[in-house]
Every structure is written in C-alpha cells, then in structure tokens.
Design a protein around this motif. Structure first.
Motif, PDB file in Angstrom:
ATOM      1  N   ASN A 129      27.764 -35.484 -24.990  1.00 32.55           N
ATOM      2  CA  ASN A 129      28.420 -34.184 -24.965  1.00 32.55           C
ATOM      3  C   ASN A 129      27.904 -33.386 -26.159  1.00 32.55           C
ATOM      4  OD1 ASN A 129      30.309 -32.097 -25.651  1.00 32.55           O
ATOM      5  ND2 ASN A 129      31.798 -33.066 -24.298  1.00 32.55           N
ATOM      6  N   PHE A 130      27.130 -32.342 -25.881  1.00 31.71           N
ATOM      7  CA  PHE A 130      26.481 -31.554 -26.922  1.00 31.71           C
ATOM      8  C   PHE A 130      27.475 -31.021 -27.946  1.00 31.71           C
ATOM      9  CE2 PHE A 130      25.275 -27.303 -28.420  1.00 31.71           C
ATOM     10  CZ  PHE A 130      24.095 -27.589 -29.076  1.00 31.71           C
ATOM     11  N   VAL A 131      28.551 -30.401 -27.491  1.00 35.86           N
ATOM     12  CA  VAL A 131      29.522 -29.788 -28.401  1.00 35.86           C
ATOM     13  C   VAL A 131      30.239 -30.860 -29.212  1.00 35.86           C
ATOM     14  CG1 VAL A 131      31.592 -28.355 -28.556  1.00 35.86           C
ATOM     15  CG2 VAL A 131      29.758 -27.728 -26.988  1.00 35.86           C
ATOM     16  N   ASP A 132      30.577 -31.992 -28.580  1.00 36.20           N
ATOM     17  CA  ASP A 132      31.223 -33.084 -29.310  1.00 36.20           C
ATOM     18  C   ASP A 132      30.295 -33.631 -30.385  1.00 36.20           C
ATOM     19  OD1 ASP A 132      33.266 -35.119 -29.824  1.00 36.20           O
ATOM     20  OD2 ASP A 132      31.844 -36.512 -28.875  1.00 36.20           O
ATOM     21  N   PHE A 133      29.025 -33.857 -30.058  1.00 39.42           N
ATOM     22  CA  PHE A 133      28.073 -34.359 -31.047  1.00 39.42           C
ATOM     23  C   PHE A 133      27.898 -33.367 -32.183  1.00 39.42           C
ATOM     24  CE2 PHE A 133      25.030 -38.020 -30.376  1.00 39.42           C
ATOM     25  CZ  PHE A 133      25.962 -38.814 -29.732  1.00 39.42           C
ATOM     26  N   MET A 134      27.834 -32.082 -31.854  1.00 40.75           N
ATOM     27  CA  MET A 134      27.696 -31.047 -32.866  1.00 40.75           C
ATOM     28  C   MET A 134      28.910 -31.079 -33.802  1.00 40.75           C
ATOM     29  SD  MET A 134      26.934 -27.001 -32.222  1.00 40.75           S
ATOM     30  CE  MET A 134      28.492 -26.681 -31.442  1.00 40.75           C
ATOM     31  N   ARG A 190      31.086 -33.565 -34.327  1.00 39.72           N
ATOM     32  CA  ARG A 190      31.112 -34.814 -35.095  1.00 39.72           C
ATOM     33  C   ARG A 190      30.043 -34.817 -36.189  1.00 39.72           C
ATOM     34  NH1 ARG A 190      30.595 -39.004 -30.704  1.00 39.72           N
ATOM     35  NH2 ARG A 190      29.687 -40.170 -32.412  1.00 39.72           N
ATOM     36  N   GLY A 191      28.865 -34.302 -35.865  1.00 39.71           N
ATOM     37  CA  GLY A 191      27.794 -34.244 -36.857  1.00 39.71           C
ATOM     38  C   GLY A 191      28.179 -33.409 -38.054  1.00 39.71           C
ATOM     39  N   VAL A 192      28.758 -32.252 -37.813  1.00 39.87           N
ATOM     40  CA  VAL A 192      29.166 -31.366 -38.898  1.00 39.87           C
ATOM     41  C   VAL A 192      30.327 -31.975 -39.681  1.00 39.87           C
ATOM     42  CG1 VAL A 192      30.194 -29.115 -39.436  1.00 39.87           C
ATOM     43  CG2 VAL A 192      28.318 -29.261 -37.810  1.00 39.87           C
ATOM     44  N   VAL A 201      21.460 -36.762 -38.588  1.00 36.88           N
ATOM     45  CA  VAL A 201      21.647 -36.501 -37.163  1.00 36.88           C
ATOM     46  C   VAL A 201      20.928 -35.200 -36.875  1.00 36.88           C
ATOM     47  CG1 VAL A 201      23.294 -35.824 -35.375  1.00 36.88           C
ATOM     48  CG2 VAL A 201      23.809 -37.742 -36.859  1.00 36.88           C
ATOM     49  N   ILE A 202      20.100 -35.234 -35.838  1.00 34.46           N
ATOM     50  CA  ILE A 202      19.324 -34.077 -35.441  1.00 34.46           C
ATOM     51  C   ILE A 202      19.339 -34.010 -33.919  1.00 34.46           C
ATOM     52  CG2 ILE A 202      17.233 -35.487 -35.767  1.00 34.46           C
ATOM     53  CD1 ILE A 202      15.672 -32.893 -36.208  1.00 34.46           C
ATOM     54  N   GLN A 203      19.560 -32.833 -33.397  1.00 34.08           N
ATOM     55  CA  GLN A 203      19.683 -32.647 -31.952  1.00 34.08           C
ATOM     56  C   GLN A 203      18.501 -33.253 -31.194  1.00 34.08           C
ATOM     57  OE1 GLN A 203      20.252 -28.587 -30.684  1.00 34.08           O
ATOM     58  NE2 GLN A 203      19.767 -29.057 -28.577  1.00 34.08           N
ATOM     59  N   ALA A 204      17.291 -33.025 -31.634  1.00 35.31           N
ATOM     60  CA  ALA A 204      16.098 -33.473 -30.915  1.00 35.31           C
ATOM     61  C   ALA A 204      16.057 -34.988 -30.725  1.00 35.31           C
ATOM     62  CB  ALA A 204      14.845 -33.007 -31.650  1.00 35.31           C
ATOM     63  N   TRP A 205      16.640 -35.732 -31.633  1.00 35.61           N
ATOM     64  CA  TRP A 205      16.575 -37.187 -31.571  1.00 35.61           C
ATOM     65  C   TRP A 205      17.875 -37.828 -31.097  1.00 35.61           C
ATOM     66  CZ3 TRP A 205      14.583 -37.984 -37.241  1.00 35.61           C
ATOM     67  CH2 TRP A 205      13.335 -37.365 -37.395  1.00 35.61           C
ATOM     68  N   ASP A 206      18.993 -37.199 -31.401  1.00 34.46           N
ATOM     69  CA  ASP A 206      20.286 -37.853 -31.208  1.00 34.46           C
ATOM     70  C   ASP A 206      21.117 -37.336 -30.045  1.00 34.46           C
ATOM     71  OD1 ASP A 206      20.200 -39.717 -33.514  1.00 34.46           O
ATOM     72  OD2 ASP A 206      20.031 -37.841 -34.622  1.00 34.46           O
ATOM     73  N   PHE A 207      20.831 -36.159 -29.553  1.00 33.99           N
ATOM     74  CA  PHE A 207      21.584 -35.612 -28.428  1.00 33.99           C
ATOM     75  C   PHE A 207      20.847 -36.001 -27.146  1.00 33.99           C
ATOM     76  CE2 PHE A 207      23.873 -31.865 -30.691  1.00 33.99           C
ATOM     77  CZ  PHE A 207      24.092 -32.646 -31.812  1.00 33.99           C
TER      78      PHE A 207
END
Length: 171
Positions: free
Chosen positions: A54-59, A61-63, A43-49
């Motif tokens: 929701n940026f913080v939720d994805f961050m 969940r990714g971690v 998961v990488i911000q540039a491709w998946d966000f």
C-alpha cells in the motif's frame, strides 16, 4: 512464507526515508545506496514499494518510523504533491527541532523558498567528483544526526599570524 523484513535482515530501526520526485529517482537511489554503504538503513520508493504494498501506508510508515526524512530538492520536487506531504509531515513530527527530522539535499540549482528555506541543506549542486559528493553527503548527514558540526582538528589560536608557506622543493 517469510516476511520481507526478515528476508532482508532489516529488523533494526529505520534511519532515513528518502523523499523525492520520481523524475529524480537516480539521485534518490544514489543517496540511498551511499547511505546504506555507510551502514544506515533507508526506505526508498524505487526499492521498497513493491507490488502488493500500500503506497500511502508505506509512505506514512516511512516518514513516521524513520529517524529523519531526506528530501531531494529539485524543480520536480517543488511540484510534487507527495513530496510536499512527506516533508511537511517530517516538520510536524518535531517542530521545535526540524533539523533533526528533515534533512534537505539540493541536487538542482533552484532557490529554496517557503518553509524549506529555513532548513540548511546539503548542497550537491556543481559537485562533479563522486568521492567528494559521497564525503559531503555523509559528513553533513552525520552533522544533522549529531546536532552539530564540530571539526575533527583543533582550529588553532587565532591571535598568531599563520606560518609563511614554505617554497616547494625539487622544481
């Protein structure tokens, strides 16, 4: 409407969350692409966000859902508030074995200080050859996941002097 994960066929566990400063997106993208070519799921911000997420939720969940966080170390990353939150969350997830949750990849010649200095990093600084960089990244990430770096070849008995080099023929 089909869920994004179903469209991408990504119902398997997440291997890596790539943590980076936006200024290092080219490095993060290369790392993610290289890992995905080798069969890992990232998961990488540039491709998946994408818009609407929701940026913080994805961050978060990714971690929390990845096997490990890969932190792309640079001067920009040192100053990144979100980067700091991401690597610290990875360390907190397994403080007794941080090397299993946080893999650091140094892409700029900077001193690694503080808590990050306790984690052995993959060093891509000065590596010019793409194939060599790919091999180094995949090998060291594999070692991190395995928890050891046992060589593939027998090291040989150290009590015997090495055989003399043979002269080259056909000069």
């Amino acid at each position: 409407m089909v869920a994004r994960e179903e469209l991408a066929g990504q119902n398997r566990p997440l291997d890596f969350f790539i943590s980076y400063s936006p200024a290092d997106e080219r490095w993060a993208s290369w790392i993610a692409w290289t890992l995905e070519e080798a069969g890992y799921r990232t998961v990488i911000q540039a491709w998946d966000f994408v818009p609407g997420t929701n940026f913080v939720d994805f961050m978060d969940r990714g971690v929390s859902e990845s096997a490990a966080v890969i932190a792309v170390l640079s001067r920009n990353y040192e100053r990144s508030r979100y980067g700091r939150m991401e690597w610290q969350a990875a360390l907190r997830a397994d403080p007794d074995a941080p090397e299993r949750r946080l893999i650091t990849v140094r892409v700029e010649d900077i001193p690694v200080e503080g808590l990050l200095a306790t984690i052995t990093y993959v060093d891509l600084v000065g590596v010019q050859d793409t194939a060599a960089a790919r091999e180094l990244l995949l090998t060291r990430v594999g070692h991190a996941l395995d928890g050891r770096a046992r060589p593939a070849r027998h090291p040989g008995f150290p009590g015997r002097p090495p055989a003399p080099a043979r002269p080259a023929r056909g000069g």
